[in-house]
Design an enzyme around this catalytic site. Structure first.
Site, PDB file in Angstrom:
ATOM      1  N   ARG A 155      35.487  50.684  44.523  1.00 12.36           N
ATOM      2  CA  ARG A 155      34.572  50.734  45.673  1.00 12.36           C
ATOM      3  C   ARG A 155      34.708  49.510  46.560  1.00 12.36           C
ATOM      4  NH1 ARG A 155      30.830  52.884  41.145  1.00 12.36           N
ATOM      5  NH2 ARG A 155      31.430  50.878  40.314  1.00 12.36           N
ATOM      6  N   ARG A 176      45.458  50.839  38.200  1.00 14.96           N
ATOM      7  CA  ARG A 176      46.080  51.418  37.004  1.00 14.96           C
ATOM      8  C   ARG A 176      46.891  52.669  37.364  1.00 14.96           C
ATOM      9  NH1 ARG A 176      41.089  51.180  33.081  1.00 14.96           N
ATOM     10  NH2 ARG A 176      40.241  51.453  35.149  1.00 14.96           N
ATOM     11  N   SER A 177      46.389  53.443  38.342  1.00 17.16           N
ATOM     12  CA  SER A 177      47.132  54.624  38.807  1.00 17.16           C
ATOM     13  C   SER A 177      46.774  54.843  40.275  1.00 17.16           C
ATOM     14  CB  SER A 177      46.762  55.847  37.965  1.00 17.16           C
ATOM     15  OG  SER A 177      45.366  56.001  37.960  1.00 17.16           O
ATOM     16  N   ARG A 233      37.166  38.048  39.202  1.00 11.49           N
ATOM     17  CA  ARG A 233      36.780  37.191  38.085  1.00 11.49           C
ATOM     18  C   ARG A 233      37.869  36.150  37.915  1.00 11.49           C
ATOM     19  NH1 ARG A 233      32.384  38.752  38.419  1.00 11.49           N
ATOM     20  NH2 ARG A 233      31.116  39.939  36.958  1.00 11.49           N
ATOM     21  N   GLU A 262      33.544  28.678  35.212  1.00 10.56           N
ATOM     22  CA  GLU A 262      32.458  28.369  36.156  1.00 10.56           C
ATOM     23  C   GLU A 262      31.269  27.724  35.443  1.00 10.56           C
ATOM     24  OE1 GLU A 262      31.583  32.066  38.125  1.00 10.56           O
ATOM     25  OE2 GLU A 262      33.667  32.314  38.734  1.00 10.56           O
ATOM     26  N   HIS A 280      31.221  31.302  43.673  1.00 11.33           N
ATOM     27  CA  HIS A 280      30.861  32.657  43.207  1.00 11.33           C
ATOM     28  C   HIS A 280      29.687  33.215  44.018  1.00 11.33           C
ATOM     29  CE1 HIS A 280      30.959  35.509  39.491  1.00 11.33           C
ATOM     30  NE2 HIS A 280      30.575  36.155  40.586  1.00 11.33           N
TER      31      HIS A 280
END
Ligand code: 8YV
Length: 315
Positions: A155, A176-177, A233, A262, A280
């Protein structure tokens, strides 16, 4: 009279907007597992809900200490700190806060792209420190019309791509695909994507599956005119390899909102002039954090009212 309100464990610092709502309805033990393990041992058998955030850890051992646990509600879209398998084995659902932060994280990704390419923080320092009267600011890198690679086309990745199109960027991605509803060019690996683009934005979930996937090979492929932006991340990027790549000129620069450890940011990154650093703040607007807090609360409320959860995490 005993307090019959459900008891919750907050495993992360929660914003007042959320904490006030929670304490009005529940008994909240705020990070007692960390501050007072003996006290936690006393209350753990009564804990029915855990409230976490995107950075918090809810490991299997912690879940095992709470036999009456019924739900883990995460204030954040990322839940890589939660052992979801361990929770689901116990029949404990996990909820997160998807969608409501898509705009903010995508906005920050574009902000970091612009900041690192156009050197906006450096330009600000240049003016403040009196550099301008001494001569012009060195020329920057054009963003519009360049090639963008997005690592992760969920998203938020799609929200980033949408914005990049307004900058006439040529968007490609890896995931991944290939995604059925996405027209952008697909690359099977981060390395092959990096070789084809000028800017690489990382917005894939953290956790074991993506740990260190942006590594020295990816930086080499991105090349000396390439830039990295990470709003996912810190774990997704091999931070030591990134520092090496920035120091050696293997890549041109980076815009980083997330880090391996962090809130500690390596001195090497803080010292580099070709790096833009933010703490962040991808979802860090009042509007979005309130929407996240509401969804975190509403998932708990739905659970304790016996209603369907709003945003449960799949196994
Ligand atoms: C954090 C995030 O949850 O949504 C995520 O996955 O990383 C953030 O929104 C937020 O910083 C609160 O800790």
């Amino acid at each position: 009279m005993s307090d019959s309100r459900p008891e919750l464990l907050a495993v992360a610092p929660l914003m007042p907007f959320l904490m006030d709502q929670l304490t009005a309805r529940y008994t909240v033990h705020d990070r007692i597992h960390a501050s007072d393990p003996a006290g936690f041992a006393q209350v753990a058998p009564r804990i029915r809900g855990v409230v976490a955030n995107g950075e918090a850890k809810v490991p299997r051992e912690l879940i095992a200490q709470m036999p009456k646990l019924e739900i883990i509600s995460v204030f954040g879209v990322g839940y890589d700190g939660v052992d979801v398998a361990a929770a689901h084995e116990r029949g404990v659902p996990v909820t997160n806060t998807p969608e409501v932060l898509n705009d903010d994280v995508a906005d920050l990704a574009l902000g970091l792209l612009l900041a690192v390419a156009r050197r906006i923080p450096q330009a600000d320092r240049f003016v403040r420190e009196g550099g301008w009267p001494k001569g012009p600011m060195p020329l920057a890198r054009k963003l519009s019309g360049s090639k963008l690679g997005v690592v992760g086309m969920g998203r938020i990745g799609q929200a980033i791509a949408e914005r990049a199109l307004a900058f006439r960027m040529d968007v490609a991605y890896t995931a991944r695909s290939p995604r059925a509803n996405v027209a952008h060019t697909y690359y099977a690996t981060a390395e092959s994507l990096a070789a084809a683009v000028d800017f690489l934005v990382v917005i894939t979930p953290g956790g074991a599956a993506t740990r260190g996937m942006i590594d020295a090979k990816v930086f080499k492929a991105l090349g000396p005119d390439g830039y990295l932006v990470n709003v996912a991340r810190g774990s997704v990027v091999d931070e030591a390899a990134l520092i090496e790549a920035l120091q050696s000129g293997t890549i041109a620069g980076a815009g980083l909102d997330v880090f391996a450890n962090e809130p500690n940011v390596p001195d090497a990154l803080r010292a580099m002039p070709n790096v833009v650093l933010t703490p962040h703040i991808g979802s860090g607007t009042r509007q979005t954090r309130e929407a996240m807090g509401q969804l975190t609360f509403d998932n708990l409320a739905a659970h304790f009212a016996g209603k369907p959860l709003l945003t449960p995490v799949d196994r």
